[in-house]
Design a protein around this motif. Structure first.
Motif, PDB file in Angstrom:
ATOM      1  N   GLY A  67       0.822  -1.206   0.000  1.00 57.93           N
ATOM      2  CA  GLY A  67       0.000   0.000   0.000  1.00 57.93           C
ATOM      3  C   GLY A  67       0.854   1.252   0.000  1.00 57.93           C
ATOM      4  N   GLY A  68       0.244   2.352   0.439  1.00 59.39           N
ATOM      5  CA  GLY A  68       1.001   3.602   0.532  1.00 59.39           C
ATOM      6  C   GLY A  68       0.316   4.799  -0.076  1.00 59.39           C
ATOM      7  N   GLY A  69      -0.748   4.595  -0.832  1.00 56.84           N
ATOM      8  CA  GLY A  69      -1.481   5.729  -1.387  1.00 56.84           C
ATOM      9  C   GLY A  69      -1.282   5.893  -2.886  1.00 56.84           C
ATOM     10  N   ALA A  70      -2.187   6.664  -3.485  1.00 61.17           N
ATOM     11  CA  ALA A  70      -2.172   6.874  -4.936  1.00 61.17           C
ATOM     12  C   ALA A  70      -0.929   7.615  -5.397  1.00 61.17           C
ATOM     13  N   THR A  71      -0.556   8.667  -4.661  1.00 59.24           N
ATOM     14  CA  THR A  71       0.616   9.453  -5.053  1.00 59.24           C
ATOM     15  C   THR A  71       1.872   8.598  -5.016  1.00 59.24           C
ATOM     16  N   LYS A  72       2.020   7.820  -3.968  1.00 57.68           N
ATOM     17  CA  LYS A  72       3.174   6.915  -3.874  1.00 57.68           C
ATOM     18  C   LYS A  72       3.147   5.902  -5.002  1.00 57.68           C
ATOM     19  N   GLY A  73       1.963   5.396  -5.319  1.00 57.39           N
ATOM     20  CA  GLY A  73       1.846   4.413  -6.381  1.00 57.39           C
ATOM     21  C   GLY A  73       2.328   4.935  -7.718  1.00 57.39           C
ATOM     22  N   ILE A  74       2.054   6.208  -7.996  1.00 59.18           N
ATOM     23  CA  ILE A  74       2.502   6.815  -9.255  1.00 59.18           C
ATOM     24  C   ILE A  74       4.007   7.071  -9.222  1.00 59.18           C
ATOM     25  N   ARG A  75       4.476   7.621  -8.111  1.00 58.41           N
ATOM     26  CA  ARG A  75       5.852   8.129  -8.081  1.00 58.41           C
ATOM     27  C   ARG A  75       6.912   7.053  -7.871  1.00 58.41           C
ATOM     28  N   GLY A 156      -2.219  16.245   3.206  1.00 61.81           N
ATOM     29  CA  GLY A 156      -1.912  16.900   1.942  1.00 61.81           C
ATOM     30  C   GLY A 156      -3.132  17.105   1.064  1.00 61.81           C
ATOM     31  N   LYS A 157      -2.896  17.636  -0.130  1.00 64.13           N
ATOM     32  CA  LYS A 157      -3.999  17.935  -1.042  1.00 64.13           C
ATOM     33  C   LYS A 157      -3.969  17.110  -2.329  1.00 64.13           C
ATOM     34  N   ILE A 158      -3.011  16.178  -2.436  1.00 61.41           N
ATOM     35  CA  ILE A 158      -2.917  15.430  -3.692  1.00 61.41           C
ATOM     36  C   ILE A 158      -3.073  13.920  -3.510  1.00 61.41           C
ATOM     37  N   SER A 159      -3.568  13.506  -2.341  1.00 59.70           N
ATOM     38  CA  SER A 159      -3.903  12.086  -2.189  1.00 59.70           C
ATOM     39  C   SER A 159      -5.059  11.759  -3.122  1.00 59.70           C
ATOM     40  N   GLY A 160      -5.285  10.471  -3.350  1.00 56.84           N
ATOM     41  CA  GLY A 160      -6.381  10.089  -4.237  1.00 56.84           C
ATOM     42  C   GLY A 160      -7.721  10.626  -3.778  1.00 56.84           C
ATOM     43  N   VAL A 161      -8.025  10.435  -2.489  1.00 58.50           N
ATOM     44  CA  VAL A 161      -9.295  10.923  -1.934  1.00 58.50           C
ATOM     45  C   VAL A 161      -9.273  12.445  -1.810  1.00 58.50           C
ATOM     46  N   GLY A 162      -8.161  12.992  -1.314  1.00 57.96           N
ATOM     47  CA  GLY A 162      -8.084  14.432  -1.093  1.00 57.96           C
ATOM     48  C   GLY A 162      -8.214  15.230  -2.368  1.00 57.96           C
ATOM     49  N   ASP A 180      -9.495  22.097  12.257  1.00 55.13           N
ATOM     50  CA  ASP A 180      -9.564  21.207  13.418  1.00 55.13           C
ATOM     51  C   ASP A 180      -9.590  19.730  13.036  1.00 55.13           C
ATOM     52  N   ALA A 181      -9.495  19.454  11.748  1.00 62.75           N
ATOM     53  CA  ALA A 181      -9.617  18.067  11.279  1.00 62.75           C
ATOM     54  C   ALA A 181      -8.455  17.196  11.751  1.00 62.75           C
ATOM     55  N   LYS A 182      -8.771  15.911  11.951  1.00 69.72           N
ATOM     56  CA  LYS A 182      -7.731  14.929  12.249  1.00 69.72           C
ATOM     57  C   LYS A 182      -7.140  14.458  10.919  1.00 69.72           C
ATOM     58  N   ILE A 183      -5.844  14.568  10.799  1.00 68.26           N
ATOM     59  CA  ILE A 183      -5.182  14.266   9.531  1.00 68.26           C
ATOM     60  C   ILE A 183      -4.604  12.853   9.565  1.00 68.26           C
ATOM     61  N   LYS A 184      -4.926  12.064   8.540  1.00 65.55           N
ATOM     62  CA  LYS A 184      -4.466  10.680   8.448  1.00 65.55           C
ATOM     63  C   LYS A 184      -3.651  10.490   7.178  1.00 65.55           C
ATOM     64  N   ARG A 185      -2.631   9.635   7.276  1.00 63.94           N
ATOM     65  CA  ARG A 185      -1.690   9.478   6.161  1.00 63.94           C
ATOM     66  C   ARG A 185      -2.274   8.696   4.985  1.00 63.94           C
ATOM     67  N   SER A 186      -3.296   7.872   5.230  1.00 56.44           N
ATOM     68  CA  SER A 186      -3.907   7.109   4.138  1.00 56.44           C
ATOM     69  C   SER A 186      -5.342   6.744   4.492  1.00 56.44           C
ATOM     70  N   SER A 187      -6.042   6.136   3.541  1.00 53.56           N
ATOM     71  CA  SER A 187      -7.460   5.830   3.740  1.00 53.56           C
ATOM     72  C   SER A 187      -7.699   4.798   4.833  1.00 53.56           C
ATOM     73  N   ASP A 197     -14.918   6.033  16.369  1.00 49.90           N
ATOM     74  CA  ASP A 197     -15.266   7.389  16.825  1.00 49.90           C
ATOM     75  C   ASP A 197     -16.726   7.690  16.491  1.00 49.90           C
ATOM     76  N   PRO A 198     -17.615   7.695  17.483  1.00 51.66           N
ATOM     77  CA  PRO A 198     -19.042   7.964  17.234  1.00 51.66           C
ATOM     78  C   PRO A 198     -19.304   9.351  16.645  1.00 51.66           C
ATOM     79  N   LYS A 199     -18.343  10.254  16.750  1.00 53.63           N
ATOM     80  CA  LYS A 199     -18.504  11.624  16.245  1.00 53.63           C
ATOM     81  C   LYS A 199     -17.807  11.835  14.904  1.00 53.63           C
ATOM     82  N   GLY A 200     -17.178  10.790  14.370  1.00 55.32           N
ATOM     83  CA  GLY A 200     -16.336  10.924  13.198  1.00 55.32           C
ATOM     84  C   GLY A 200     -17.083  11.084  11.885  1.00 55.32           C
ATOM     85  N   PHE A 201     -16.435  11.780  10.954  1.00 50.27           N
ATOM     86  CA  PHE A 201     -16.946  11.987   9.590  1.00 50.27           C
ATOM     87  C   PHE A 201     -15.755  12.081   8.648  1.00 50.27           C
ATOM     88  N   GLY A 202     -15.860  11.461   7.473  1.00 46.56           N
ATOM     89  CA  GLY A 202     -14.787  11.577   6.489  1.00 46.56           C
ATOM     90  C   GLY A 202     -15.230  11.141   5.114  1.00 46.56           C
TER      91      GLY A 202
END
Length: 286
Positions: A67-75, A156-162, A180-187, A197-202
């Protein structure tokens, strides 16, 4: 004429036989070909695991999946550190991605997800934007409990989802999300975080979200992201899924891409519940 002893004759015959054995039956079994795939978790879950297994069964070529994300997959493919990548976004105009080629093999959809115990079941496009940007801060505004919303976003702003969320929802690749968002490195970490997290949204991909029992996928404007609704275009946030290669891939890589695009490979993709190219043929025009 020189006479050859019986012992010498036997030795010569044995050497000849050994030579034939070596020529026609090489010592040691030749290793099967192996390819390395790196990419986004959504693509991996959408079809890649099943496609790799089917290809290995058919050809003997093993595909090691990381794994590792879309950007990593390309690069990493661009750098020659992997043979094939997996991406849920298109390429961007940067030097790190220019030497690669994207091959579309399927369709996915972006979905809004919450904890399975969250009573909210539907959200409008306007509300999704409001939550992501931090303008809507409480679940009460969405018909839920009087609790603060915890927004989870990709780093970041160039992940597949982002990148695709910014493009499909905001038409603005520079769009900022809630400070205030919680930032995660991958999906994967994003989905796991909301699962507890009962309060979570993404936002994430339908292909991975549907495989997590502790997530609820919200309807958008009353439309559920079923396979049928994605195929018809009724559900609005559909996007391509790609395999990434060098601009001039090796013969082994070409063979795998050909398999992924063949009727056999496309059937494997569809069997995973993912929209294949034939099923989603009308989406390209849209």
């Amino acid at each position: 004429m020189r006479k050859i002893s019986t012992t010498g004759l036997v030795s010569i015959v044995c050497m000849a036989i050994l030579t034939l054995v070596v020529v026609y039956y090489p010592i040691g079994k030749a290793e099967a070909a192996e390819l390395k795939w790196v990419g986004c978790g959504i693509t991996k879950k959408a079809f890649m695991k099943a496609l790799a297994a089917a290809y290995e069964k058919k050809t003997g070529t093993k595909i090691v999946i990381k794994g590792g994300g879309a950007t990593k997959g390309i690069r990493v493919v661009a750098k020659g550190l992997a043979d094939i990548g997996g991406s849920c976004r298109h390429k961007i105009d940067v030097p790190e991605e220019k030497s690669t080629k994207l091959h579309q093999v399927a369709w996915d959809a972006l979905v809004a997800v919450v904890n399975k115990d969250n009573p909210v079941g539907n959200i409008t496009v306007k509300q999704v934007k409001g939550v992501l940007t931090g303008k809507i801060k409480n679940w009460k505004a969405l018909g839920g409990p009087d609790l603060p919303i915890t927004v989870y976003v990709r780093k970041g702003k160039i992940s597949g989802v982002g990148l695709m969320t910014r493009e499909l929802l905001f038409n603005n690749l520079a769009q900022n999300f809630s400070p205030d968002a919680k930032i995660k490195r991958s999906s994967g970490p994003l989905e796991r975080g909301i699962s507890v997290d009962p309060k979570g949204f993404g936002m994430t991909g339908i292909s991975s979200a549907k495989k997590r029992k502790k997530l609820k996928i919200l309807k958008v404007n009353g439309i559920s992201p079923t396979k049928e609704n994605i195929i018809s275009g009724k559900y609005p946030f559909y996007r391509p899924l790609y395999l990434t290669t060098k601009a001039e891939p090796s013969n082994e890589v070409k063979k795998f891409i050909a398999f992924a695009l063949s009727p056999e490979g496309q059937a494997v993709i569809s069997q995973q519940g993912t929209v294949n190219l034939k099923e989603g043929k009308s989406l390209r025009a849209r």
